[in-house]
Enzyme design. Sequence first.
Site, PDB file in Angstrom:
ATOM      1  N   ILE A  14      52.683 -21.553 -50.706  1.00  0.00           N
ATOM      2  CA  ILE A  14      53.022 -20.606 -51.162  1.00  0.00           C
ATOM      3  C   ILE A  14      52.797 -19.381 -50.231  1.00  0.00           C
ATOM      4  CG2 ILE A  14      52.013 -18.718 -53.015  1.00  0.00           C
ATOM      5  CD1 ILE A  14      50.940 -21.056 -54.728  1.00  0.00           C
ATOM      6  N   CYS A  15      53.656 -18.502 -50.094  1.00  0.00           N
ATOM      7  CA  CYS A  15      53.796 -17.571 -49.008  1.00  0.00           C
ATOM      8  C   CYS A  15      53.600 -18.273 -47.881  1.00  0.00           C
ATOM      9  CB  CYS A  15      52.626 -16.491 -49.480  1.00  0.00           C
ATOM     10  SG  CYS A  15      52.760 -14.804 -48.478  1.00  0.00           S
ATOM     11  N   LEU A  16      52.553 -17.783 -46.955  1.00  0.00           N
ATOM     12  CA  LEU A  16      52.349 -18.456 -45.462  1.00  0.00           C
ATOM     13  C   LEU A  16      52.142 -19.922 -45.691  1.00  0.00           C
ATOM     14  CD1 LEU A  16      51.734 -17.920 -42.677  1.00  0.00           C
ATOM     15  CD2 LEU A  16      48.995 -17.720 -43.315  1.00  0.00           C
ATOM     16  N   MET A  74      54.041 -21.739 -47.432  1.00  0.00           N
ATOM     17  CA  MET A  74      55.518 -22.137 -47.463  1.00  0.00           C
ATOM     18  C   MET A  74      55.922 -22.101 -45.822  1.00  0.00           C
ATOM     19  SD  MET A  74      58.528 -20.891 -46.517  1.00  0.00           S
ATOM     20  CE  MET A  74      58.644 -19.005 -46.820  1.00  0.00           C
TER      21      MET A  74
END
EC number: 4.3.2.10
Length: 174
Positions: free
Chosen positions: A76-78, A80
């Site tokens: 998720i977010c960073l 990813m």
Amino acid sequence: MSVVIINTGCANLSSVKYAIHRLGYNPVISTSRREILRSKKIFFPGVGTAHSAMHALKKLNLLNIIKDVQQPFLGICLGMQLLGSYSEESQGMHTLDIINFPVCALKSEKFPVPHNGWNNVEVCKNNILFNGIKNNSKFYFLHSYVVHVNEYTIAKTAYNICFSAAVNKDNFWR
């Protein structure tokens, strides 16, 4: 079912834990190799810089563990961004290289960066990640880096340019 949220010290753990709890699971926040490998599902959130998160993973001896997991793994977010092969952040650096894509700086002369807001997300490939979610649903974004649309893209959106909103390779999602 055992659900683990990996704690790199660079993440929004409480909001992810609360969201998973609302789905009926009791997630464990952990850096334990044993708990990670025994879990049925893994969440890998992150906020901040790729450099600090990679440093934390190295310090916690989690680099190879993450690469070797076989269970479903959601970055998720960073989290990813770290699944990719390279990030332009911090003058460029190699990341986990689980999915072959670079993470590039979001550049725009027309729109403010970072991108902060709700976007419609178009599902490009049928994938379990979007089961029960209508195509073109709105998702919230707050980022300055993007993954360009590539062979692993399962959903995309646009903010000045079209970019991947979700990718998938084997048991790794983002």
